[in-house]
Design a protein around this motif. Structure first.
Motif, short mmCIF file in Angstrom:
data_model
loop_
_atom_site.label_atom_id
_atom_site.label_comp_id
_atom_site.label_asym_id
_atom_site.label_seq_id
_atom_site.Cartn_x
_atom_site.Cartn_y
_atom_site.Cartn_z
N ASP A 7 0.84 -1.01 0.17
CA ASP A 7 -0.12 -0.10 -0.01
C ASP A 7 0.93 1.23 0.00
O ASP A 7 1.36 1.56 1.19
N GLU A 8 0.95 1.90 -1.22
CA GLU A 8 2.12 2.80 -1.29
C GLU A 8 1.57 4.25 -0.59
O GLU A 8 2.26 4.74 0.27
N GLY A 9 0.34 4.45 -0.07
CA GLY A 9 -0.22 5.44 0.53
C GLY A 9 0.18 5.25 2.07
O GLY A 9 0.45 6.25 2.65
N GLU A 10 0.10 4.03 2.38
CA GLU A 10 0.46 3.61 4.13
C GLU A 10 1.80 3.83 3.98
O GLU A 10 2.34 4.53 5.07
N HIS A 11 2.49 3.57 3.08
CA HIS A 11 4.17 3.37 3.18
C HIS A 11 4.53 5.04 3.20
O HIS A 11 5.34 5.31 4.03
N GLU A 12 3.81 5.62 2.46
CA GLU A 12 4.16 7.40 2.54
C GLU A 12 3.92 7.89 3.85
O GLU A 12 4.53 8.86 4.54
N ARG A 13 2.64 7.56 4.52
CA ARG A 13 2.29 8.07 5.73
C ARG A 13 3.08 7.69 6.69
O ARG A 13 3.60 8.27 7.74
N ARG A 14 3.52 6.31 6.56
CA ARG A 14 4.42 6.07 7.85
C ARG A 14 5.95 6.53 7.83
O ARG A 14 6.50 7.04 8.64
N GLU A 15 6.11 6.85 6.38
CA GLU A 15 7.66 7.33 6.22
C GLU A 15 7.59 9.01 6.78
O GLU A 15 8.38 9.22 7.24
N GLU A 16 6.44 9.65 6.40
CA GLU A 16 6.38 10.82 7.05
C GLU A 16 6.27 11.12 8.47
O GLU A 16 7.06 11.75 9.25
N LEU A 17 5.63 10.12 9.39
CA LEU A 17 5.46 10.07 10.58
C LEU A 17 6.87 9.53 11.09
O LEU A 17 7.44 10.12 12.24
N THR A 18 7.55 8.69 10.54
CA THR A 18 9.05 8.39 10.90
C THR A 18 10.03 9.71 10.64
O THR A 18 10.70 9.92 11.82
N SER A 19 9.94 10.38 9.70
CA SER A 19 10.68 11.55 9.75
C SER A 19 10.45 12.52 10.71
O SER A 19 11.34 13.28 11.14
#
Length: 57
Positions: A7-19
Motif C-alpha cells: 500500500d503505497e499510501g500507507e508507506h508514505e504516511r508511515r515514512e512521514e511520521l517516522t521522519s
C-alpha cells in the motif's frame, strides 16, 4: 486489500511520521544525576559452593 499487499499510501504516511519523530529526537543522551548502588550478595566461595550443589543435583 489482501494480506501482505503493498500500500503505497500507507508507506508514505508511515515514512512521514517516522521522519517527524526523527526530527524531534534529541541527539544527546540525558545527563545522569544520582547514585548507583548494588548488593553484591554472597561471597565468591558461597556462590561456588551453591553452584556445585546445583551441578550435583
Amino acid at each position: 486489500m489482501a494480506f501482505g499487499a503493498y500500500d503505497e499510501g500507507e508507506h508514505e504516511r508511515r515514512e512521514e511520521l517516522t521522519s517527524q519523530a526523527d526530527a524531534e529526537f534529541e541527539e544527546r543522551p540525558e545527563q545522569f544525576s544520582g547514585t548507583v548502588s548494588y548488593d553484591s550478595g554472597d561471597s565468591a566461595e558461597e556462590l561456588l559452593d551453591q553452584f556445585q550443589e546445583i551441578k550435583e543435583d
